[in-house]
Design an enzyme around this catalytic site. Structure first.
Site, PDB file in Angstrom:
ATOM      1  CB  THR A 177      -0.941   0.020   1.224  1.00 47.40           C
ATOM      2  OG1 THR A 177      -0.177   0.245   2.420  1.00 47.40           O
ATOM      3  CG2 THR A 177      -1.717  -1.283   1.365  1.00 47.40           C
ATOM      4  N   GLY A 178       0.373   2.317  -0.614  1.00 51.16           N
ATOM      5  CA  GLY A 178       1.154   3.570  -0.671  1.00 51.16           C
ATOM      6  C   GLY A 178       2.406   3.415  -1.513  1.00 51.16           C
ATOM      7  CB  ALA A 179       3.249   1.029  -4.133  1.00 49.09           C
ATOM      8  CB  SER A 180       1.977   6.391  -5.899  1.00 51.04           C
ATOM      9  OG  SER A 180       1.776   7.105  -4.695  1.00 51.04           O
TER      10      SER A 180
ATOM     11  N   GLY B  36       7.994   7.486  -2.663  1.00 51.64           N
ATOM     12  CA  GLY B  36       8.640   7.381  -1.354  1.00 51.64           C
ATOM     13  C   GLY B  36       9.022   5.953  -0.975  1.00 51.64           C
ATOM     14  CB  ILE B  37       8.963   4.306   2.354  1.00 51.17           C
ATOM     15  CG1 ILE B  37       9.868   5.335   3.056  1.00 51.17           C
ATOM     16  CG2 ILE B  37       9.213   2.897   2.924  1.00 51.17           C
ATOM     17  CD1 ILE B  37       9.575   5.533   4.537  1.00 51.17           C
ATOM     18  N   GLY B  38       7.209   3.377  -0.177  1.00 53.53           N
ATOM     19  CA  GLY B  38       6.426   2.326  -0.844  1.00 53.53           C
ATOM     20  C   GLY B  38       7.011   1.973  -2.199  1.00 53.53           C
TER      21      GLY B  38
ATOM     22  CB  SER C 262       7.110   6.486  12.697  1.00 52.49           C
ATOM     23  OG  SER C 262       7.760   7.615  13.238  1.00 52.49           O
TER      24      SER C 262
ATOM     25  CE1 TYR D 100       3.125   9.370  10.480  1.00 54.87           C
ATOM     26  CE2 TYR D 100       4.874   9.531  12.120  1.00 54.87           C
ATOM     27  CZ  TYR D 100       4.423   9.102  10.888  1.00 54.87           C
ATOM     28  OH  TYR D 100       5.260   8.382  10.064  1.00 54.87           O
TER      29      TYR D 100
END
Ligand code: NDP
Length: 239
Positions: free
Chosen positions: A8-11, A13-15, A136, A149
């Site tokens: 998830t969130g692969a578009s 940065g870290i993903g 984190s 967060y």
């Protein structure tokens, strides 16, 4: 190996770093983001051409359980789930609205529940599977002006430890990686001067890169099955 990995969130940065590392390991990918579908499609095409793997893309809001339910057949194929999508809110707690709070908790913590619930029945049936939750250092120690967060990532840490105990008898590993400062758009609100001051406080003297973050997640994921229920920090000896 040809295992199937949901990230998830692969578009970006870290993903994106995680997707690249798994592609190098010949895994097939199911890449998820919410808005940046063009970027996600470009990444899927690049990785499948470069590494000869299959990569598909899904636009899905992981903070919305109804959105996730639409893809339950697709998600049931996963051997590995990486819960990476995240959202950061910086500001005083007293100024946060109900919606701000809900967005942080739902994106960072509830998404781990919704996605894990989607993949677990088929993993349990196969008596094998791996889940990695991206956390984190603020989930370990808390950060001023990032209370929501920090609470969401502290929740991810406890979620990881508890779920690992629940599914270890079914042959499933669950771990979390708690990152320090990784150079991505999530930190774009910092000025160059603020970044430079911050890097001075990191003993390694620099931010982590999305590429090394991705390689590390991949290594943890393929560790021996006895490694489970752990929150592993990757922060250049920062915190
Ligand atoms: P970015 O802001 O660069 O990328 C976030 C990714 O998450 C994007 O692909 C975005 O896609 C996706 N995303 C956000 N909300 C949703 C949603 N509701 N549904 C689906 N996808 C969503 O973040 P990073 O790469 O920096 O962070 C990745 C993870 O690492 C996060 O969990 C973050 O908390 C954690 N982390 C990051 C650190 C850092 O220093 N960068 C440090 C410690 C932890 P889209 O734009 O399409 O919505």
């Amino acid at each position: 190996m040809n295992e199937t990995v949901i990230i998830t969130g692969a578009s970006r940065g870290i993903g994106r770093g995680i997707a690249t590392a798994f592609a190098k390991n010949k895994c097939n990918l199911i890449l998820i983001c919410r808005n940046s579908v063009d970027k996600l499609n470009d990444l899927a095409m690049t990785l499948s051409e470069e590494y000869g793997i299959k990569a598909s893309c899904i636009a899905c809001d992981v903070s919305n359980p109804d959105d996730i339910r639409k893809y339950s057949n697709e998600f049931a194929k996963a051997d590995i789930l990486i819960n990476n999508a995240g959202f950061s809110y910086v500001g005083l707690l007293q100024d946060m609205t109900d919606d701000d709070w809900k967005k942080v908790i739902d994106t960072n913590l509830s998404s781990c529940f919704y996605m894990s619930r989607a993949v677990l029945p088929s993993m349990i049936q196969r008596a094998s599977g791996r889940i990695i939750n991206i956390s984190s250092v603020w989930g370990n120690v808390g950060a001023s002006t990032e209370v929501a967060y920090s609470a969401s990532k502290g929740g991810v840490n406890s979620f990881t430890r508890a779920l690992a105990k629940e599914v270890a008898p079914s042959g499933i590993q669950v771990n979390a990686v708690a990152f320090g400062y990784i150079d991505t758009e999530m930190n774009s609100m910092l000025s160059d001067e603020e970044k430079s001051d911050l890097f001075d406080t990191i003993p390694v003297g620099r931010p982590g890169t999305p590429e090394e973050a991705g390689e590390f997640v991949c290594k943890i994921c393929f560790s021996p099955s006895y490694l489970t229920g752990q929150v592993i920090t990757f922060d250049g000896a920062w915190i």
